[in-house]
Design a protein around this motif. Structure first.
Motif, short mmCIF file in Angstrom:
data_model
loop_
_atom_site.label_atom_id
_atom_site.label_comp_id
_atom_site.label_asym_id
_atom_site.label_seq_id
_atom_site.Cartn_x
_atom_site.Cartn_y
_atom_site.Cartn_z
N SER A 247 0.85 -1.20 0.00
CA SER A 247 0.00 0.00 0.00
C SER A 247 0.88 1.24 0.00
N PHE A 248 0.24 2.38 -0.34
CA PHE A 248 0.85 3.69 -0.10
C PHE A 248 0.03 4.32 1.02
N PRO A 249 0.68 5.02 1.94
CA PRO A 249 -0.09 5.62 3.04
C PRO A 249 -1.13 6.62 2.52
N LEU A 250 -2.36 6.46 2.95
CA LEU A 250 -3.46 7.33 2.52
C LEU A 250 -3.97 8.15 3.71
N ASN A 251 -4.63 9.26 3.36
CA ASN A 251 -5.23 10.12 4.40
C ASN A 251 -4.17 10.68 5.35
N ILE A 252 -2.99 10.95 4.80
CA ILE A 252 -1.90 11.48 5.65
C ILE A 252 -1.92 13.00 5.61
N ARG A 253 -1.48 13.59 6.72
CA ARG A 253 -1.54 15.04 6.87
C ARG A 253 -0.22 15.69 6.51
N ASP A 254 -0.32 16.88 5.97
CA ASP A 254 0.88 17.68 5.77
C ASP A 254 1.43 18.06 7.15
N LEU A 307 8.59 -6.41 1.81
CA LEU A 307 7.40 -5.58 1.61
C LEU A 307 7.81 -4.14 1.28
N ARG A 308 8.77 -3.61 2.04
CA ARG A 308 9.21 -2.22 1.80
C ARG A 308 9.88 -2.08 0.44
N GLU A 309 10.65 -3.09 0.05
CA GLU A 309 11.30 -3.02 -1.27
C GLU A 309 10.23 -3.01 -2.37
N ARG A 310 9.22 -3.85 -2.17
CA ARG A 310 8.14 -3.94 -3.16
C ARG A 310 7.39 -2.60 -3.26
N GLN A 311 7.17 -1.99 -2.09
CA GLN A 311 6.47 -0.71 -2.08
C GLN A 311 7.31 0.39 -2.73
N ALA A 312 8.62 0.36 -2.49
CA ALA A 312 9.51 1.36 -3.08
C ALA A 312 9.52 1.20 -4.61
N GLU A 313 9.53 -0.05 -5.03
CA GLU A 313 9.52 -0.33 -6.47
C GLU A 313 8.21 0.17 -7.11
N LEU A 314 7.11 -0.07 -6.40
CA LEU A 314 5.81 0.41 -6.91
C LEU A 314 5.76 1.93 -6.96
N ALA A 315 6.36 2.57 -5.96
CA ALA A 315 6.38 4.04 -5.94
C ALA A 315 7.14 4.55 -7.16
N ARG A 316 8.27 3.90 -7.48
CA ARG A 316 9.06 4.32 -8.65
C ARG A 316 8.27 4.11 -9.93
N CYS A 318 4.82 3.84 -10.22
CA CYS A 318 3.49 4.48 -10.32
C CYS A 318 3.49 5.99 -10.16
N LEU A 319 4.40 6.50 -9.34
CA LEU A 319 4.22 7.89 -8.89
C LEU A 319 5.12 8.88 -9.57
N GLN A 320 4.58 10.07 -9.74
CA GLN A 320 5.40 11.20 -10.19
C GLN A 320 6.14 11.71 -8.97
N GLY A 321 7.39 12.04 -9.10
CA GLY A 321 8.15 12.56 -7.97
C GLY A 321 8.42 11.46 -6.95
N THR A 322 8.66 11.90 -5.70
CA THR A 322 9.10 10.92 -4.71
C THR A 322 7.98 10.40 -3.81
N GLY A 323 6.81 11.01 -3.87
CA GLY A 323 5.74 10.50 -2.99
C GLY A 323 4.56 11.43 -2.94
N SER A 324 4.05 11.65 -1.73
CA SER A 324 2.80 12.41 -1.58
C SER A 324 3.01 13.90 -1.88
N VAL A 325 1.92 14.53 -2.33
CA VAL A 325 1.97 15.96 -2.66
C VAL A 325 0.79 16.69 -2.01
N GLY A 347 -2.03 13.84 -1.17
CA GLY A 347 -2.42 12.81 -2.15
C GLY A 347 -1.26 12.50 -3.08
N TYR A 348 -1.57 11.93 -4.22
CA TYR A 348 -0.50 11.47 -5.13
C TYR A 348 -0.81 11.86 -6.58
N ASN A 349 0.26 11.97 -7.36
CA ASN A 349 0.13 12.11 -8.82
C ASN A 349 0.68 10.85 -9.48
#
Ligand SMILES: Nc1ncnc2c1ncn2[C@@H]1O[C@H](COP(=O)(O)OS(=O)(=O)O)[C@@H](OP(=O)(O)O)[C@H]1O
Length: 406
Positions: A247-254, A307-316, A318-325, A347-349
Motif C-alpha cells: 500500500s501507499f499511506p493514505l489520508n496522511i496530513r501535511d 514488503l518495503r522493497e516492493r512498495q519502493a519499487e511500486l512508488a518508482r 506508479c508515482l510522479q516525484g518521490t511520494g505524496s503531494v 495525495g498522489y500524482n
C-alpha cells in the motif's frame, strides 16, 4: 472457548453504550477460530475472503481499507455498503444490519467484506457476514490519535472553541459535553468505535472486561505504529500473498497541520483517554506476542524488508516525484482526498504514460477512500439500463441536445 457471557452481563451494566447487545455467541472452533493462529501448513491454507474490519478512526484505517478494496475488487468479492453508498454505516449509532444496502431480515444476505466506518455491535454484524469471517481492526497510540483527531475534527462541538489541544486539555469539561452527538471524537475514540462507553470509569475490573470482550470478538488487532509488521501478520492470518498487502499511506496530513506535543501534554492526553490507553497498551503487547508465537522476529524482519522493497519499487513505477503531494498540486481531481477540519490531507500524482493494466493497478493504490468506495458500490449494484430500441435512440439524442440548450 471464552467464558465471557457471565462477565459481559456485569460489564454491560458499566457500559451503557453496549446495552443493545442481546446475545454474544460463544467462539466455536471453525475457520474463524483457526484464524487465531497461523497455520503451520501455510502452503495448504486457503485465502480468506470473508472479513470484518473495524475501521477505527484516525488509525491508518483508510490505508487498510484500500488494501481490502483492492483485494475485494480483484477477487470479485462483495462489500457490505452503507445504504445509498455513503461512507459510514450510520455512525455514530451502533451498527445495525438494516443499514447495509441489500440486507433484508426476511432473506438475509451475506457479504464478503465489511469495512466501512461503524460503531461495532457484533450480534448485528453477524447478520451480514459469514460465521467464519475473520474479524480484525487496527489501533493507534491514543496520544497521536488525539492530536490527529483534534485537527481533523476541529469543527466538532468539543474542539471548535478550543484554540489548541493544550487549551482543550487545560479545562476539558469546559469544552467537552458527553451529551453532544459528536463528542466521541474528543475522548476515547477507539473505545467508542469498539462499541463501548467512552465516558465509563477506567477501573481495573471494567478495563479487564472490555479487553476480554474485544479479544472474544476479534481474531487480530493490528498496530498502526508498526504498519508494515501489521501487514505481514495480516497476510499470514488471511493466507494472502505479500503483494496483496502492499500500500501507499493514505489520508496522511501535511506536517504544517501537525502539532508537536510537550511531555506534559502527552501525559494529559493519556489520562484523558485512559480507556483507549489501556486498550492500546494491552493489544500492543499481544501483537508482539503473536508475532513471536506465529512468525518469529527474524522472519518478520525479512518479510518487512521485502514488503518495503516492493512498495519502493511500486512508488518508482506508479508515482510522479518521490511520494505524496499537497492537495493543490494533485493534477487529477478524481485523486483528490477529502479535506476536513484544519487538516491538510496529501495525495498522489500518477506517472504519465503507464500502460493500461499498470495504470489501473497504480490508480487503485492511490484512489482515496470515498472515490474508491463509490466506484465499487456502483459496480456491485450496477443495473443495466434498458437499451432503447433503435427508433428511440434518435429521440433520446435529440432530447439530450435540447436539454443542453435550455
Ligand atoms: N501506512 C501508514 N502507517 C502509519 N500511519 C498511517 C499510514 N497510513 C495512514 N496513516 C495515518 O493514519 C491517519 C489517518 O487515519 P484514518 O485513515 O484511520 O483516518 S479516518 O478516520 O479514516 O479519517 C493519519 O494520521 P495523521 O497524519 O496523524 O492525521 C495518517 O498519516
Amino acid at each position: 472457548v471464552l467464558p465471557i457471557w457471565g462477565h459481559l452481563q456485569t460489564f454491560l451494566q458499566f457500559f451503557p453504550g453496549w446495552t443493545e447487545v442481546s446475545k454474544v455467541e460463544e467462539v466455536t472452533p471453525g475457520e474463524g477460530h483457526q484464524a487465531r493462529g497461523v497455520s503451520s501448513h501455510r502452503e495448504k491454507c486457503e485465502p480468506k475472503t470473508d472479513i470484518v474490519f473495524l475501521k477505527v478512526h484516525k488509525s491508518a484505517s483508510s490505508t487498510v481499507m484500500n488494501v481490502l478494496f483492492r483485494f475485494g475488487e480483484t477477487h470479485n468479492l462483495t462489500f457490505a455498503f452503507p445504504i445509498g453508498g455513503g461512507n459510514q454505516l450510520s455512525y455514530p449509532h451502533h451498527f445495525f444490519a438494516r443499514f447495509v444496502q441489500g440486507f433484508s431480515p426476511r432473506s438475509p444476505r451475506r457479504f464478503n467484506i465489511l469495512c466501512h466506518h461503524m460503531r461495532f455491535l457484533q450480534p448485528e454484524v453477524q447478520k451480514v457476514v459469514s460465521s467464519s469471517a475473520v474479524y480484525f481492526s487496527i489501533l493507534r497510540n491514543p496520544v497521536q490519535l488525539m492530536e490527529s483527531s483534534f485537527t481533523y475534527y476541529k469543527g466538532t462541538s468539543a474542539f471548535s472553541r478550543a484554540r489548541s489541544l493544550e487549551q482543550f486539555l487545560s479545562q476539558p469539561y469546559h469544552y467537552y459535553n458527553p451529551a453532544k452527538s459528536d463528542s466521541h471524537y474528543a475522548k476515547n475514540l477507539m473505545t467508542f468505535d469498539f462499541g463501548f462507553n467512552p465516558n465509563g470509569e477506567a477501573s481495573a475490573k471494567r478495563v479487564q472486561l472490555m479487553l476480554k470482550a474485544i479479544e472474544a470478538s476479534f481474531d487480530l488487532l493490528l498496530i498502526s505504529e508498526y504498519f508494515d509488521e501489521s501487514m505481514v501478520l495480516l497476510k499470514e492470518i488471511l493466507c494472502w500473498d505479500l503483494d496483496s498487502v502492499v500500500s501507499f499511506p493514505l489520508n496522511i496530513r501535511d506536517s504544517s497541520t501537525k502539532s508537536p506535543l510537550s511531555d506534559t501534554i502527552v501525559e494529559k492526553i493519556k489520562d484523558w483517554n485512559r480507556l483507549d490507553w489501556e486498550i492500546y497498551t494491552y493489544f500492543n503487547r499481544t501483537f508482539w506476542e503473536r508475532i513471536d508465537r506465529d512468525i518469529g522476529r527474524e522472519r518478520m524482519q525479512r518479510e518487512v524488508k521485502v514488503l518495503r522493497e516492493r512498495q519502493a519499487e511500486l512508488a518508482r513505477t506508479c508515482l510522479q516525484g518521490t511520494g505524496s503531494v499537497a492537495p493543490k498540486d494533485i493534477k487529477d481531481s478524481s485523486l483528490q482526498p477529502l479535506q476536513h477540519g484544519n487538516a491538510k490531507i496529501l495525495g498522489y500524482n500518477l506517472k504519465q504514460g503507464l500502460d493500461k493494466e499498470m495504470e489501473h493497478m497504480c490508480r487503485r493504490l492511490v484512489t482515496p477512500e470515498l472515490q474508491y468506495s463509490s466506484a465499487l458500490y456502483k459496480k456491485q449494484f450496477a443495473r443495466k439500463p434498458p437499451q432503447p430500441a433503435p427508433s428511440q435512440q434518435g429521440n433520446a439524442l435529440r432530447h439530450k441536445l435540447e436539454g443542453t440548450q435550455n
